[in-house]
Design a protein around this motif. Sequence first.
Motif, PDB file in Angstrom:
ATOM      1  N   GLY B  36      -1.822  86.598   7.821  1.00 28.66           N
ATOM      2  CA  GLY B  36      -0.448  86.720   8.299  1.00 28.66           C
ATOM      3  C   GLY B  36       0.542  86.360   7.213  1.00 28.66           C
ATOM      4  O   GLY B  36       1.544  87.054   6.990  1.00 28.66           O
ATOM      5  N   LYS B  37       0.241  85.273   6.495  1.00 27.40           N
ATOM      6  CA  LYS B  37       1.135  84.808   5.435  1.00 27.40           C
ATOM      7  C   LYS B  37       1.196  85.836   4.303  1.00 27.40           C
ATOM      8  O   LYS B  37       2.278  86.144   3.787  1.00 27.40           O
ATOM      9  CB  LYS B  37       0.618  83.469   4.903  1.00 27.40           C
ATOM     10  CG  LYS B  37       1.558  82.768   3.956  1.00 27.40           C
ATOM     11  CD  LYS B  37       1.023  81.385   3.591  1.00 27.40           C
ATOM     12  CE  LYS B  37       1.894  80.743   2.528  1.00 27.40           C
ATOM     13  NZ  LYS B  37       1.316  79.495   2.022  1.00 27.40           N
ATOM     14  N   GLU B  40       3.445  88.742   4.791  1.00 36.32           N
ATOM     15  CA  GLU B  40       4.867  88.440   4.629  1.00 36.32           C
ATOM     16  C   GLU B  40       5.288  88.468   3.162  1.00 36.32           C
ATOM     17  O   GLU B  40       6.473  88.474   2.837  1.00 36.32           O
ATOM     18  CB  GLU B  40       5.206  87.050   5.200  1.00 36.32           C
ATOM     19  CG  GLU B  40       4.977  86.900   6.701  1.00 36.32           C
ATOM     20  CD  GLU B  40       5.972  87.731   7.518  1.00 36.32           C
ATOM     21  OE1 GLU B  40       7.095  87.951   7.027  1.00 36.32           O
ATOM     22  OE2 GLU B  40       5.598  88.173   8.626  1.00 36.32           O
ATOM     23  N   THR B  42       4.762  90.076  -0.970  1.00 30.32           N
ATOM     24  CA  THR B  42       4.408  91.367  -1.580  1.00 30.32           C
ATOM     25  C   THR B  42       2.997  91.221  -2.148  1.00 30.32           C
ATOM     26  O   THR B  42       2.567  90.107  -2.462  1.00 30.32           O
ATOM     27  CB  THR B  42       5.371  91.728  -2.727  1.00 30.32           C
ATOM     28  OG1 THR B  42       5.181  90.781  -3.791  1.00 30.32           O
ATOM     29  CG2 THR B  42       6.810  91.711  -2.279  1.00 30.32           C
ATOM     30  N   LYS B 158       2.565  95.208  10.923  1.00 28.03           N
ATOM     31  CA  LYS B 158       3.070  95.652   9.615  1.00 28.03           C
ATOM     32  C   LYS B 158       2.520  97.036   9.295  1.00 28.03           C
ATOM     33  O   LYS B 158       1.585  97.522   9.929  1.00 28.03           O
ATOM     34  CB  LYS B 158       2.613  94.683   8.514  1.00 28.03           C
ATOM     35  CG  LYS B 158       3.007  93.258   8.747  1.00 28.03           C
ATOM     36  CD  LYS B 158       4.421  92.996   8.289  1.00 28.03           C
ATOM     37  CE  LYS B 158       4.769  91.538   8.542  1.00 28.03           C
ATOM     38  NZ  LYS B 158       6.162  91.276   8.647  1.00 28.03           N
TER      39      LYS B 158
END
Lengths: 158, 488
Positions: B36-37, B40, B42, B158
């Motif tokens: 998840g991190k 977030e 690139t 995403k």
Amino acid sequence: MADIKLPANKVQELREVCAKFNHDKGELINVLHAAQGIFGYLPAEVQEIVAEELNVSVAHVYGVVTFYSFFTMLPKGKHPISICMGTACYVRGAEKVLDEFKRHLNIKVGETTPDGDFSISCLRCVGACGLAPVVTVGEKVYGRVAPEDVKGILAEYR
Amino acid sequence: MAKDKKQIRIALRNCGFINPENIDEYIARDGYQALGKALEMTPEEVIDEIKKSGLRGRGGGGFPTGLKWELTRKVEAEQKYVVCNADEGDPGAFMDRSILEGDPHTVLEAMAINGYCTGASKGLIYIRAEYPLAIERLKIAIGQAREYGLLGDKIFGKDFSFDIELRYGAGAFVCGEETALIHSMEGLRGEPTVKPPFPSESGYKGAPTNVNNVETYANIPVILLKGSGWFASIGTEKSKGTKVFALAGKVNNVGLIEVPMGTTLREVIFDIGGGIKSGKKFKAVQTGGPSGGCLTEKHLDIPIDYDNLIASGSMMGSGGMIVMDEDDCMVSVAKFYLDFTVEESCGKCAPCRLGNKRLYEILDTITQGKGTEDDLFKLRNLGNVIKDTSLCGLGQTSPNPVLSTMENFYDEYLAHVKDHKCPAGQCKALMSYIINPDACVGCTLCARVCPVDAISGEKKMPHVIDQSICIKCGACFEKCKFGAIFIE
């Protein structure tokens, strides 16, 4: 060697497996795993069917079968015995255990007893090095096997 | 406990603490948070974090992981692949099996992160068919991750899709080499090819492919959650983090351990391993499997890391550590490893296919007591040629067990060829079991345990071993309660 007559239902099963893998030659190893699961071994006749189904040469299939030690062209015994020859087992005396099995059954590594009950093979590390030396008979794992234990292990299957 | 104080669990953090067949337990221990991190950030930022952590490939080569990811990322292609090398063929190493069986989700999570960074939408795990339980657990884990939307389309909402499939090995050590592994996944013989091109340019089905080992993957989620700075604070200057070792052989405590890089062999073998079994004397420790070498007493205090092990004539390998005591004959050990290499050589290049066979034959002659000093010269010469001229990592490292034992135990080799003696008493052709008539009380136990009836004698009278029948199994020697049998 005389031709082996393969049971029709098993041949059918194998052809279905090939169809499931879309006759993709890239899936050859997966097909061979399945074939060995069906027949227990991979005789030339089975390889010919696989070659035909995946549209590759029999030589190609044979090349792959003989390359990987997991595939066998000889039928194994009813109780296949495998002695781990990994380093940890070797250091803890696996060779002496192997010698005992060979002596009791009077066969060499890779052979099957005339009654078809036992076969001996060596394998490289089952990842149970803490239990060295390790022997497997069928699915059962025996740890810390000493040469004296061999007779008793065989007796369980006789 | 001293045994636990020196250990830090990163790769093995969840093994034994969670039910590997339940994704919720993995999630409860921060599972999939790193993914998840990462999503977030690139891809470049994630790769940068891995590079800063200093993580190097745990499969043996020690190539910087972040750099590998970056190389695959930079190649433009429509389809790329991420591969997990779970073909743990090193005899004596079983950390990958433990991770896959005890914490399969950590590998899936890290592969997804890798896919995000390199631009691959497909992951493949190449796993040994000899590990049925690990295969079963991976299948369950993949199913659960798909159900939770952690694999599949639009992960975490995403614009990132990733899925994983299994590919099975079939028992070939050389398939641990990445080009051979890729050929095997394509349904071909697992033969290596010359690099370049590297898999990052042209790998599975000709597409850019990033191959990492199981233990390497197991480190990734922790690095992203705790930060590269934390990870880089553990270990030595050039080898960061921890390494899992499979401690086996003649030590009291066998099993997996995870210690910071830089821990010494002495700490591993004596503090954690509890010293040598049955109070015997430490002789050598073999690291790096069939590609590695034997280290001795004088190496006990060097801090273990990639570079120090290579400088000492061995290597990290996948982390197998086999401890040997005074009863192990180093010529036999070298022969044992060569036997392995000869069998596992794929046969593609001549130095490995023929050279190793010749090395094995020379070693066999020596253990039969028929070797000469000239043979030792040949061993060293041929060993160096094989190292220099073989095609892949298998051949380039296969003479290591011979060369390192010759380096550290030259006296033992000399004893075999000059005096025709095996100091450790292991080479059967060079020894015989003899009964000392003064010590034998005639209890008949030895005659009863002898499997070939080579021992004869009247009750309460000294017994004799018929050397022409004796198979030197040592059963009588082990059973004699009076110490009347000795080896000559």
